[in-house]
Design a protein around this motif. Structure first.
Motif, short mmCIF file in Angstrom:
data_model
loop_
_atom_site.label_atom_id
_atom_site.label_comp_id
_atom_site.label_asym_id
_atom_site.label_seq_id
_atom_site.Cartn_x
_atom_site.Cartn_y
_atom_site.Cartn_z
N VAL A 196 63.46 34.71 63.49
CA VAL A 196 61.82 34.83 63.34
C VAL A 196 61.19 35.80 64.10
N VAL A 197 61.60 35.45 65.50
CA VAL A 197 60.93 36.56 66.36
C VAL A 197 61.36 37.88 66.32
N ALA A 198 62.48 38.22 66.09
CA ALA A 198 62.91 39.57 65.75
C ALA A 198 62.18 40.15 64.50
N THR A 199 61.99 39.30 63.79
CA THR A 199 61.24 39.89 62.38
C THR A 199 59.75 40.06 62.64
N GLY A 200 59.19 39.35 63.41
CA GLY A 200 57.95 39.44 63.78
C GLY A 200 57.71 40.81 64.58
N VAL A 201 58.78 40.95 65.63
CA VAL A 201 58.57 42.13 66.40
C VAL A 201 58.84 43.37 65.61
N LYS A 202 59.60 43.13 64.51
CA LYS A 202 59.87 44.54 63.62
C LYS A 202 58.63 44.81 62.97
N THR A 203 57.89 43.86 62.68
CA THR A 203 56.54 43.66 61.77
C THR A 203 55.61 44.56 62.49
N VAL A 204 55.63 44.38 63.99
CA VAL A 204 54.66 44.71 64.75
C VAL A 204 55.04 46.27 65.08
N SER A 205 56.40 46.45 65.55
CA SER A 205 56.71 47.75 65.95
C SER A 205 58.25 47.97 65.72
N ILE A 206 58.26 48.72 64.53
CA ILE A 206 59.82 49.13 64.07
C ILE A 206 60.72 49.65 65.15
N SER A 207 59.92 50.64 65.84
CA SER A 207 60.79 51.56 66.79
C SER A 207 61.31 50.59 67.84
N HIS A 208 60.38 49.76 68.41
CA HIS A 208 60.67 49.01 69.49
C HIS A 208 61.75 47.69 69.20
N ALA A 209 61.62 47.28 68.06
CA ALA A 209 62.81 46.41 67.37
C ALA A 209 64.08 46.96 67.29
N GLU A 210 64.08 48.10 66.74
CA GLU A 210 65.31 48.79 66.63
C GLU A 210 66.13 49.32 67.78
N ALA A 211 65.28 49.70 68.66
CA ALA A 211 65.73 50.10 70.06
C ALA A 211 66.31 49.15 71.01
N ASN A 212 66.06 47.96 70.88
CA ASN A 212 66.13 46.80 71.50
C ASN A 212 67.38 46.24 71.20
N ALA A 213 68.63 45.96 71.91
CA ALA A 213 69.87 45.40 71.68
C ALA A 213 69.68 44.09 71.12
N PHE A 214 68.83 43.25 71.71
CA PHE A 214 68.61 41.77 71.33
C PHE A 214 68.17 41.49 69.68
N TYR A 215 67.08 42.26 69.64
CA TYR A 215 66.42 42.31 68.29
C TYR A 215 67.35 42.94 67.24
N LYS A 216 67.96 43.94 67.62
CA LYS A 216 68.93 44.68 66.55
C LYS A 216 70.06 43.80 66.31
N GLY A 217 70.66 42.83 67.08
CA GLY A 217 71.51 41.75 66.91
C GLY A 217 71.09 41.16 65.71
N TYR A 218 69.93 40.61 65.71
CA TYR A 218 69.08 39.85 64.64
C TYR A 218 68.82 40.51 63.43
N LEU A 219 68.49 41.67 63.44
CA LEU A 219 68.04 42.38 62.48
C LEU A 219 68.93 43.12 61.70
#
Length: 176
Positions: free
Chosen positions: A45-68
């Protein structure tokens, strides 16, 4: 017209519930190939929220990318998200059917509602930090890790109970 008072049903036997929980865990291993837990759902849920706010940040972050993942499937379709939703809905239905559902703040007489909410919030933040530090939530560590005989999970649970026992005296006065 009088309103009929419904008597709450008694609680289930904890040993029967424990056996039922063990069977649910076994079914999760058989059907999904992994155990149960809740922190993975929250991370999705957090990774999806971060991606909604900033796609570039979510895709550049290894933690979020693991969930996305690769982006073809929403992380909100992860089975753990549905597991947690099922726990929430099941708890609500259970409370309603047993006539135990009501809105109230559980607290001691010496504690105000605002202070109780503050303590709950701070405790939740500490628990969330500990969840990520331990690489899993209490349910995942205790149930799944314990069932797999992971030494780290058993140490975590022993430390959790020892810490809770050690702190109980400190907070007991708030519930008097």
């Amino acid at each position: 017209m009088s309103k009929e008072l419904k008597v709450p049903q008694s609680y289930w036997n904890p040993y029967v519930c424990g056996i039922g929980l063990g069977l649910v865990l076994l079914a999760a291993f058989v059907v999904m190939g992994r155990g149960i837990g809740a922190s993975g759902a929250m991370s999705s849920v957090v990774a999806t929220g971060v991606k909604t706010v900033s796609i570039s940040h979510a895709e550049a972050n290894a933690f979020y990318k693991g969930y996305l993942g690769d982006g073809t499937v929403s992380p909100l379709k992860d089975w753990l998200v549905f597991e947690v939703l099922g726990v929430l809905i099941g708890g609500f239905l259970s409370g309603k059917l047993a006539h135990r559902f009501k809105f109230k703040v559980e607290k001691g007489a010496l504690l105000t509602n605002n202070r109780r909410f503050l303590y709950a919030f701070v405790g939740g933040i500490i628990m969330a930090f500990g969840t990520k530090l331990a690489r899993g939530c209490t349910s995942g560590q205790a149930l799944t890790g314990g069932a797999l005989m992971n030494v780290g999970s058993w140490i975590f649970m022993i430390a959790l109970f020892a810490g809770a026992y050690a702190m109980a005296g400190t907070f007991k006065r708030l519930w008097a």
